[in-house]
Design an enzyme around this catalytic site. Structure first.
Site: not given
Length: 307
Positions: A134-136
């Site tokens: 997942l994106d940060m």
């Protein structure tokens, strides 16, 4: 982790390869410069610099170069919200602001560092592995394979789309269609090397399915399911159809006073087949409090507008 970020216009008449040029300008080891180019951290005139790019007078250089990197990934005692765990798999509810893997500019305080701390006795190369990312600044569910057989099984399910990943997001504007599919290839944005984009240049097929959950005055609550897993896929695709995610500063617009950083996006449901038992399993995660608050505000605005 320190970073060197610089932008400038080339004044020298001498033409050089990008690695040699940056080495001569910045006095940073060639290996670090070369890795920065390979990681798409160097731009020439707004476009990603290839490893064989030649720098000319008047070119605009934009670079992000890690000045140093830890030699090994270090275990860190980071609390994990474990939704489920057995001998084969672990499902983690990742909070916003925590990266999945170390990357340029963010080599510490990641889920990988947390797993190395949680499983210190595992042999090298045999540590539990994050099976997708997942994106940060995206919260929600991620899957960990705890042994080789589990990793192979989950990896195959991801490749064949048998493992389903469903997201909840708040998108800008009112989406008229009740549901739809976005089938548009994603690659590095030719006009901005710091972003991904829908493009036919060096891209891969990307498919996102969406379904409207609720419409508000100026936003839409949507459910999205990934058929493929490209970098920033949901964010890019929603911006592509004219409905970027709320507070996505990269592909849309930041909202002043919204109270949180990053896009309103949560990986809320995960469905897979257990690698050992063959049981069909479904895991869910509640929306984080900041998203629930934002949705309630939008719902209240819609109700007032209707009165």
């Amino acid at each position: 982790m320190s970073m060197l970020e610089k932008k400038w216009t080339v004044e020298s008449d001498e033409e050089k390869g990008i690695v040699d040029y940056l080495y001569s300008c910045l006095k940073i080891p060639r290996g670090i410069v070369r890795n920065a180019v390979k990681n798409n951290l160097i731009g020439i005139n707004g476009k990603v610099a290839s490893i064989d790019a030649i720098v000319h007078k008047g070119d605009f250089i934009d670079c992000i170069i890690p000045e140093s990197r830890p030699r090994t990934d270090a275990p860190e005692d980071i609390p994990l919200d474990v939704v489920y765990e057995d001998e084969d798999i672990m499902i983690i509810n990742k909070e916003k602001g925590v990266a999945c893997h170390p990357a340029p500019g963010n080599y510490t305080h990641t889920l990988l560092n947390a797993l190395l701390f949680r499983f210190p006795t595992q042999k090298e190369g045999k540590q539990p592995r994050l099976m997708h990312r997942l994106d940060m600044l995206t919260s929600g569910l991620v899957t960990v394979g705890k042994n080789e057989a589990a990793c192979k099984s989950i990896g195959k399910q991801l490749a064949t789309h048998a493992c389903r990943r469903i997201y909840t997001a708040l998108a800008c504007g009112v989406i008229e269609q009740d549901e739809g599919t976005i089938d548009a290839p994603i690659g590095r944005d030719p006009d901005n090397f710091r972003r991904m984009g829908v493009t036919d240049i060096d891209s891969k097929r990307a498919v996102t399915h969406f379904k409207v959950i609720e419409r508000f005055k100026d936003a839409t609550l949507v459910q999205l399911e990934l058929e493929t897993g490209r970098t920033h896929q949901i964010r890019v695709h929603m911006a592509y159809i004219g409905h970027p995610l709320v507070n996505d500063g990269t592909y849309g617009t930041l909202v002043e006073g919204i109270g949180f950083n990053g896009q309103a996006l949560n990986a809320s449901c995960l469905m897979l087949t257990h690698p050992s038992t063959g049981q069909e399993m479904t895991f869910t995660a509640p929306l984080p409090e900041y998203m629930e608050k934002l949705i309630e505000e939008k719902r209240s605005e819609a109700t007032q507008a209707a009165c």
